[in-house]
Each structure stands twice: as structure tokens, then as C-alpha cells.
Design an enzyme around this catalytic site. Structure first.
Site, PDB file in Angstrom:
ATOM      1  N   HIS A 160       1.087  -2.260   9.454  1.00 16.98           N
ATOM      2  CA  HIS A 160       2.503  -2.498   9.171  1.00 16.98           C
ATOM      3  C   HIS A 160       3.445  -1.904  10.233  1.00 16.98           C
ATOM      4  O   HIS A 160       3.097  -0.992  10.977  1.00 16.98           O
ATOM      5  CB  HIS A 160       2.895  -1.940   7.799  1.00 16.98           C
ATOM      6  N   HIS A 218       0.832  -1.203   0.000  1.00 16.15           N
ATOM      7  CA  HIS A 218       0.000   0.000   0.000  1.00 16.15           C
ATOM      8  C   HIS A 218       0.867   1.253   0.000  1.00 16.15           C
ATOM      9  O   HIS A 218       0.605   2.200  -0.753  1.00 16.15           O
ATOM     10  CB  HIS A 218      -0.917   0.010   1.230  1.00 16.15           C
TER      11      HIS A 218
END
Length: 252
Positions: free
Chosen positions: A212, A156
Site C-alpha cells: 500500500h 489490513h
């Protein structure tokens, strides 16, 4: 009436993008968002929200197919704006930049998948107590209903930063077309591209504060910025390349 409203919005956006700092500092903005977002995530200062779920509408219908949205909007915009200013041949040459960008996207994402596969292991659950050695890829592990733990570079962070920077570069022709020579289709495409960039930046921020580890996001963001820099700032200024979009000096 609608055309007049669209034209007015385009004028305001053109004024924004004409400011040198807007385009100069956008790559820096992505790094700052990654760093600040990661600090906020680690400190647990951002409360859970609709966007902390990967099932949110923007993630499912935009980010998951982000490169598709980028290509679908850039293809007609590049063809139209470059032909409008230059020629058929120039527009065709410029369209090859989308092939290059798609190759960059493919190589980076496949590399991320490969790294996650070779560094990971399959577990029965996210407690990571019982290992399932018969699965050696994330896809096979997840398909069997188990949990994969590997070095997960943020796709992303990569695609949202890379797409935004590519769109930023390709929108440059609109900064130098006089309003009298614009038309509704071109204005609508330009508005749509700006909306997509706004969504990408917002979702990039959501990734930074909710998902993340910091190293995953920094590496993903670095790959996005490097892919943009090596093409638009290094290769495209050379003769044998797709070339840059029409720049200010090319408009008379």
C-alpha cells in the site's frame, strides 16, 4: 505442570498490560508503525522476505480471517470473565459489544470496497495501458483475470489495528482478578488473545513496510482507531450502551 506454566505466563502478561503506557500508547504505536514503515517502503530499505508475499501462512490463515479469530476468542473470554466477576445479565450486556464491533467492521470494510469500485478502472494488465470498460467493479474485473486500479484504503491496517485495540479493552478484567481466583480455561483464553494481538501487530508492521501507499495505510489505521475510540472512549461510558469491561474500582 502445564497449568503452572500458563499461570506464570499470564502473570507476566498481566504485569505488562498493567503498565499505563502499554494501553495508552498502543493507538500511537499503530500510527508510528504506519509512518515509519511507509518511509522504509518508499526508500526500499527493507529487503524482500517471506512476509513480503501475501501467500505467507500468517496472512492466509490468520489475517484473511482476522475478524473471525477475534470473535472466536473474545466471545468465550468476555462471557466467562464478565460473568465470573459480575453476573449473567452483565455478561450478556457486555457481549453486545461484539455485535457493535462487528457492525463497525462490516461498515468500514464495505465502505472501503465501495470507494475502490467507484474510483477505479479495469485494465488488461498492471501496465494500465488497455482499459476494459465493460467491468465496473473490482470483483468482476479480477474474476475475469484483469487488473483493477482504484483508491485502495488498507483493510489490513484497519482490521489489525481495530482488532488489537478491541482485544486490549476486553482483556482488562484479567488485570484485576487475583491469581488465586483464576482458572486454566480463563488463563488459556487470555494467552490466546495475547498471541493474536502479537500476530496482529507483527502483520500490521509487515503491511506497513511491504504493501500500500502511505495514504491508504494512514486512512485505514485512522478508521481502526476512530472505531475503537468512538465506542470504548465515547459511547460505552454512557448508560445506554454495552458498557465497559469491569474496571479496577469494580473489583473488591
Amino acid at each position: 505442570m502445564a497449568a503452572a506454566v500458563a499461570g506464570s505466563l499470564v502473570d507476566k502478561l498481566v504485569c505488562l498490560w498493567r503498565q499505563p503506557y502499554t494501553r495508552i500508547y498502543l493507538p500511537h504505536l499503530f500510527f508510528c508503525i504506519s509512518l515509519v514503515g511507509s518511509v522504509l517502503k518508499n526508500a526500499e530499505l527493507v529487503p524482500e522476505s517471506y512476509f513480503s508475499s501475501s501467500r505467507n501462512v500468517l496472512n492466509l490463515y490468520f489475517v484473511k480471517v482476522s475478524w473471525g479469530w477475534t470473535i472466536v476468542l473474545l466471545l468465550p473470554f468476555i462471557a466467562y470473565s464478565n460473568f465470573y466477576i459480575k453476573s449473567h445479565m452483565f455478561a450478556l450486556r457486555r457481549l453486545t459489544s461484539l455485535l457493535v464491533a462487528t457492525l463497525v467492521w462490516y461498515i468500514c470494510t464495505e465502505t472501503f470496497f465501495y470507494i475502490e469500485d467507484i474510483t477505479g478502472s479495469c485494465y488488461e494488465s498492471n501496465t494500465m495501458v488497455v482499459i476494459r470498460g465493460e467491468f465496473d467493479t473490482k470483483a468482476a474485473c479480477r474474476k475475469a483475470g484483469f487488473f483493477w486500479d482504484g483508491f485502495d484504503i488498507s483493510g489490513h491496517s484497519f482490521i489489525l489495528s481495530y482488532s488489537s485495540l478491541v482485544i486490549m479493552e476486553e482483556m482488562v478484567p484479567m488485570l484485576h482478578i487475583q491469581p488465586a481466583y483464576r482458572n486454566p480455561p480463563l488463563d488459556c483464553l487470555y494467552l490466546a488473545l495475547n498471541v493474536i494481538v502479537a500476530i496482529w501487530i507483527w502483520m500490521f508492521g509487515c503491511t506497513s513496510v511491504y504493501f500500500h501507499d502511505i495514504i491508504d495505510k494512514i486512512l485505514g489505521t485512522s478508521c481502526g482507531i476512530l472505531g475503537w475510540y468512538m465506542t470504548y472512549k465515547v459511547w460505552y461510558v454512557k448508560l445506554f450502551s454495552p458498557g465497559l469491561p469491569p474496571q479496577p474500582k469494580q473489583h473488591t
